[in-house]
Design a protein around this motif. Sequence first.
Motif, PDB file in Angstrom:
ATOM      1  N   GLY A   1       0.815  -1.207   0.000  1.00  0.00           N
ATOM      2  CA  GLY A   1       0.000   0.000   0.000  1.00  0.00           C
ATOM      3  C   GLY A   1       0.847   1.254   0.000  1.00  0.00           C
TER       4      GLY A   1
ATOM      5  N   ARG B   1      -2.958  -4.692  -1.297  1.00  0.00           N
ATOM      6  CA  ARG B   1      -3.825  -4.076  -0.296  1.00  0.00           C
ATOM      7  C   ARG B   1      -3.716  -2.559  -0.371  1.00  0.00           C
ATOM      8  NH1 ARG B   1      -4.401  -1.620   4.308  1.00  0.00           N
ATOM      9  NH2 ARG B   1      -2.185  -1.081   4.336  1.00  0.00           N
ATOM     10  N   SER B   2      -4.847  -1.863  -0.189  1.00  0.00           N
ATOM     11  CA  SER B   2      -4.914  -0.406  -0.200  1.00  0.00           C
ATOM     12  C   SER B   2      -4.476   0.105  -1.578  1.00  0.00           C
ATOM     13  CB  SER B   2      -4.065   0.171   0.934  1.00  0.00           C
ATOM     14  OG  SER B   2      -4.305   1.542   1.096  1.00  0.00           O
ATOM     15  N   TYR B   3      -3.408   0.891  -1.662  1.00  0.00           N
ATOM     16  CA  TYR B   3      -2.948   1.311  -2.989  1.00  0.00           C
ATOM     17  C   TYR B   3      -2.591   0.097  -3.827  1.00  0.00           C
ATOM     18  CZ  TYR B   3       0.018   3.357  -6.608  1.00  0.00           C
ATOM     19  OH  TYR B   3       0.569   3.713  -7.814  1.00  0.00           O
TER      20      TYR B   3
ATOM     21  N   SER C   1      -9.129  -3.676  -0.060  1.00  0.00           N
ATOM     22  CA  SER C   1      -9.284  -2.260   0.310  1.00  0.00           C
ATOM     23  C   SER C   1      -8.762  -1.318  -0.759  1.00  0.00           C
ATOM     24  CB  SER C   1      -8.576  -1.969   1.644  1.00  0.00           C
ATOM     25  OG  SER C   1      -9.012  -2.837   2.649  1.00  0.00           O
TER      26      SER C   1
ATOM     27  N   ASP D   1     -14.262   0.718   6.992  1.00  0.00           N
ATOM     28  CA  ASP D   1     -13.188   1.476   6.348  1.00  0.00           C
ATOM     29  C   ASP D   1     -13.707   2.839   5.893  1.00  0.00           C
ATOM     30  OD1 ASP D   1     -10.996   2.408   4.969  1.00  0.00           O
ATOM     31  OD2 ASP D   1     -10.739   0.620   3.734  1.00  0.00           O
TER      32      ASP D   1
ATOM     33  N   ASN E   1     -11.279   5.216   5.217  1.00  0.00           N
ATOM     34  CA  ASN E   1     -10.145   5.692   4.433  1.00  0.00           C
ATOM     35  C   ASN E   1     -10.423   5.438   2.952  1.00  0.00           C
ATOM     36  OD1 ASN E   1      -7.671   6.130   3.206  1.00  0.00           O
ATOM     37  ND2 ASN E   1      -6.490   5.220   4.848  1.00  0.00           N
TER      38      ASN E   1
ATOM     39  N   HIS F   1      -9.694  -0.138   7.566  1.00  0.00           N
ATOM     40  CA  HIS F   1      -8.798  -0.225   6.408  1.00  0.00           C
ATOM     41  C   HIS F   1      -7.787  -1.354   6.557  1.00  0.00           C
ATOM     42  CE1 HIS F   1      -7.244   1.361   2.711  1.00  0.00           C
ATOM     43  NE2 HIS F   1      -6.044   1.536   3.206  1.00  0.00           N
ATOM     44  N   ASP F   2      -7.363  -1.615   7.776  1.00  0.00           N
ATOM     45  CA  ASP F   2      -6.451  -2.722   8.059  1.00  0.00           C
ATOM     46  C   ASP F   2      -7.196  -3.792   8.847  1.00  0.00           C
ATOM     47  OD1 ASP F   2      -4.032  -1.433   7.024  1.00  0.00           O
ATOM     48  OD2 ASP F   2      -4.234  -0.106   8.757  1.00  0.00           O
TER      49      ASP F   2
END
Length: 644
Positions: free
Chosen positions: A427, A505-507, A530, A588, A590, A620-621
């Motif tokens: 991320g 994950r994320s980005y 995410s 989440d 974020n 988010h996590d």
Amino acid sequence: MSTTAHTGSAPADTSPTSPHGGAAVPPHRCGPASADPTGALAAFVCDRGGTPQLWLAAHGDAEPRLLDERADPVTDVSWSPDGRWIAYTSAPGGGEHTVVRCVRPDGSGHRVLAGAGSPAAASFGCWTPDGTALAVTEAVAADGDAPAPGPADAHTAAARSATAEMGLLIASLVDPDGRAAPRRVAAETGSATLRVCDVSRDGRWILLRRGPRGHREAVVLDTVSGRETCLLPAADGDPRVGRFSPDARTLWLRSDEDREYAALLAVELTADGAPGRTVEAAARPDADLELFSADRAVERAALVWNRDGRSLLETAVPGADGTLGAVREVRLPHEVVTRAEPATTGGLLLSLSSSVRPPGVWVAAPDGDPVRTAWTWHRSRPAPASSAPRPPLLLELTARDGLPLSGWFHRAPGVPDAGPCVVHLHGGPESQERPVLDPLYQALLARGLHVFAPDVRGSSGHGRAFLAADLGAGRFAAIDDVADCAAHLVAAGLADPDRLAVMGRSYGGYLVMSVLVRHPDLFRAGVAVSGISDFATFFSDTEPWNAESAAVKYGHPVHDHALLALLSPMTHIGALRAPLLAVHGALDTNVPPGESERFVRAARRLGATAELLVFPDEGHDLARRANRERLYAAAGQWLTRWTT
């Protein structure tokens, strides 16, 4: 198809025994940690009970003591200089909205200092030198009609009103005893971050860190006049960017101004707080100064350098002339230092991560090597060679435009070189892949899947130019970096081109969706955790302070609308071919879960294979071990299904 995962009891420990005998203790993660003034005790975050909670122990204690029995995940901890209070952040319910709490070392006096009753994110910075106040930051309503920080019990917390508009960050000094009213020291409208990093011994000067990623600033504030007397560029990464000398005439600052890698600067301050001569106190041509910390008297400092993802730790004595004396390199038992806290006794309290065992906390005498605390998990006897984790291999490659890239290759035991392989994306985007034990990777390796974890452009740890290489239209090249990593694995004989998969994950989740629609025939399957699917909906739904930070990195939602539309995976969803599993935490804020939900719905309407896994008690996590293990199993089953 949508699946909701429900939390249950964690699986039984598969390690041979408890590290200290008695009942088996599952492998667990410890850290960060903070020492009491004597250096004999540590308060630390640990998930030995399944959720990261606050614990306390002497370094040699086999069994630590739980200080807060709530199941709310704890993320940070700091012991007051006078030893009377332990401050920590936790996330009620497991979401992104955090509160700052404090408790006495004996477990009494629980109270909320910031974030009570507000759907916002509260965090803490430093203590005042005498320990009578803690600096906290709280996101509040732009019109100021918001809960004030300060000690609260359940009754007053419930009485504090929530706010729907959150556009202001307020930093305050809060008395944990509740005898003095909170004192506001700084406020920023439309800012991404605001943190009090240090307060001078006489209380006059305050060091602030503010600004979005890539544009951090260190600000010296005069509390008498309220003026900002000094403003300097600060480095990204750890928010603890600097310290005042005891007389406040020198500012020790971690900065990357006019350089590729962050260094330690010693900035002279006049009697009026204005900057004078600046001295480069410590710098390396090939490594970032990732962490800088000092004991409470600023008589001993710790410097942690990041070179190719591995840490190098030094101790030193800060001098009045802006130089460092008695510099000594500390031999590390593990690859990565995540926190280094010099103790008043002259030793160090270290949070370390390893490529072969879970993160833990270690202590080092002033001139000695680190020693593991008794409550840090370790195996009492070696694991079988076939199942023991192995350090990853650093691979270097070149992107299609000539930019050097690198990543860590984790080889599945007993699997031929050209086997099924998962490219896993971190991320950030300005995070960095490090050679540390990742239970997700171990779960995939156990299923016979190699894992390659690269740093595509925009990652940290490789210099400022590399960090900025994905800005604007450069993000298209970052997406192509993922494809180039896959091509390199195949050309090097490390992966079967017909059994490649991608996960992030994320980005990294955004990159998964992006590469699957821009290179639709490259990967056989993907798992996006995410991730952002549409920048328009992301900017409209995320937290305001997160939007401020994201606009600097991705582009402005109005001025760069056309570019962001082209960069959005949703725009190109008609090209999706590979089966996709999207995973999200329902709490989440974020990257809101709608990013995964809408992408899966759109994919299924077009006939693509897509499923959604939602964790109702996560943000988010994934903070809870049982939920992380469910993710590992679901991702492993999904990727194995489509690559074998």
